[in-house]
Write an enzyme that holds these catalytic residues in place. Structure first.
Site, PDB file in Angstrom:
ATOM      1  CG  ASP A 137      -2.006   1.146   1.341  1.00 22.88           C
ATOM      2  OD1 ASP A 137      -1.881   1.839   0.219  1.00 22.88           O
ATOM      3  OD2 ASP A 137      -2.601   1.181   2.206  1.00 22.88           O
TER       4      ASP A 137
ATOM      5  CG  ASP B 100      -4.171   4.401  -3.212  1.00 25.07           C
ATOM      6  OD1 ASP B 100      -3.261   4.351  -2.133  1.00 25.07           O
ATOM      7  OD2 ASP B 100      -5.242   3.841  -3.281  1.00 25.07           O
TER       8      ASP B 100
END
Length: 442
Positions: free
Chosen positions: A117, A321
């Protein structure tokens, strides 16, 4: 320690977490790890242990609904109220991992799955004896009693001040903390151990060891945070990888482990267009960039400048992201892109919808190109990066959507479908993010 390149892998079954090559009856082959190299695959792809038998349409709609939670999480990180960098899950973790790394923790090393992430600063994983943790064959818990190098982080140690709600339970000198995660509550302790990625070993790596959960929202995987915060993987390995990495994400429908993540400045693309990274002091982990426009076909669509402007106080702006599936644009931006897209394919027939996608067509059509325009860099997307097709191929949708309608949804999020089969470079020391076309789905 090797720095040339690190690749991610999603193992097919628990046994595949070892470093040897593996082939399954589904025809999925896992090459052996070598040097600082692991392999990557989408967590919901056909070779994934998390793959379900649901239809393609149901899978896509489920991923889109999960993005709603992801966007709310990302929006919550941008507010000025959050001035600390946590090392535990909760709102700091992605709701569902999209890509995972094969790693090993402890001595002797135990195989684990860690979700990757770019918007988190945490290392977290379920530990043995955890009450309520959703264990699975593909994501076994870490057995702390088997590791000779496992060490709890004592109360008063610097890392303890970085976690939310730190505490020292009665009779224990170890730092503990409790958090909420979706509709779940979690109790964890802070610990250190040796983290192995291929042949590289990070000694004394700090992570959260989950001890108790209540509620249905906790995923079985751990997490490896590639954000820029104090206790992220990037910061903890600064002396090894110089806060630099890049990745090429394969399609989540790929049967091959072909995507790559490269850690460290060595082996990074030399000729690549870049745009400056922005920093938000209230949430330093997020990779903000300045998007200045979007072109649909030959036309730069009319977007109010305020919808693209970076604002550290409100958290507005644009980020890259790795944990969001489909690009989300704030409403004025999305409406401008969508309306121009529809105008250019109006002869394809009546516009229909599919779940959260509101621009879909039955039958074939010629789609206009889409280009994201950043300061110093344009990224023109191939059709596979912005069109998604139904299983039968009869319905095709524009694979973008408006950001959730709430007061904190001020982020334009360039998500992983739009990044697939591109080399995305995160060069923190030089304050730049680069994108170059690279085919890594075979």
């Amino acid at each position: 320690m090797a720095m040339a390149g690190l690749l991610l892998l999603l193992p097919l079954v628990a046994a595949a977490v070892s470093s040897g090559a593996t082939t399954t009856s589904a025809g999925c082959t896992t090459p052996a790890d070598s040097g600082s190299t692991l392999r990557i695959l989408h967590a919901f792809g056909p070779c994934s242990p998390f793959h379900s038998s649901a239809s393609w349409e149901d899978t896509v709609l489920d991923l889109l609904s999960r993005d709603d939670s992801r966007l709310l999480y990302l929006a919550s990180l941008t507010t000025a109220r959050r001035s600390f960098v946590p090392i535990a899950p909760g709102r700091q973790l992605l709701q569902t991992p999209t890509y995972v790394v094969r790693a090993r923790l402890g001595n002797p090393p135990q195989p684990l799955l860690l979700a990757v992430d770019t918007s988190s600063d945490v290392a977290w994983l379920p530990c043995s004896g955890c009450s309520g943790c959703p264990y699975s064959a593909a994501a076994s818990p870490f057995d702390t009693s088997r590791s000779t190098t496992y060490r709890p982080v004592p109360c008063g140690a610097p890392p303890c001040s970085q976690v939310p709600n730190p505490s020292c339970p009665a009779g224990s000198a170890a730092c503990g903390f409790n958090i909420t995660y979706g509709s779940s509550s979690l109790l964890a302790s802070l610990a250190q151990d040796s983290l192995s990625l291929a042949s590289d070993v990070v000694h004394g790596y700090t992570f959260g060891c989950l001890q108790k959960t209540t509620g249905p929202s906790v995923p079985p995987q751990g997490l490896l945070g590639l954000g820029r915060g104090t206790l992220s993987f990037l910061s903890q390995t600064r002396n090894i990888y110089a806060s630099t990495f890049s990745y090429c994400l394969p399609s989540f429908k790929s049967l091959n482990f072909s995507g790559t993540l490269r850690l460290g400045p060595a082996g990074q693309p030399y000729h690549i267009k870049t745009t400056p990274l922005r920093s938000n002091p209230h949430r330093s982990s997020l990779y903000y960039v300045d998007m200045v426009g979007i072109r649909v076909g030959p036309k730069v669509v009319d977007i109010p400048p305020a919808a693209l402007t970076f604002d550290a106080a409100t958290g507005a702006g644009t980020i890259f992201d790795s944990g969001t599936m489909f690009t989300r644009l704030v409403t004025p931006v999305y409406v401008a892109v969508r309306d121009e897209f529809r105008r250019r394919v109006r002869r394809a027939g009546k516009v229909t919808s599919l779940g959260g996608f509101d621009t879909c067509y039955n039958g074939p059509f010629v789609a206009p190109g889409i280009t994201f325009m950043f300061v110093g860099m344009n990224v023109t997307l191939p059709a596979d990066n912005y069109l998604i097709h139904s299983t039968a191929g009869s319905i095709t949708c524009l694979a973008m959507a408006a950001a959730p309608d709430n007061v904190n949804s001020v982020l334009n999020v360039i998500a992983n479908m739009q990044q697939m089969n591109h080399r995305v470079l995160f060069d923190v020391p030089n304050g730049r993010l680069g994108v170059a076309r690279e085919r890594c789905t075979f």
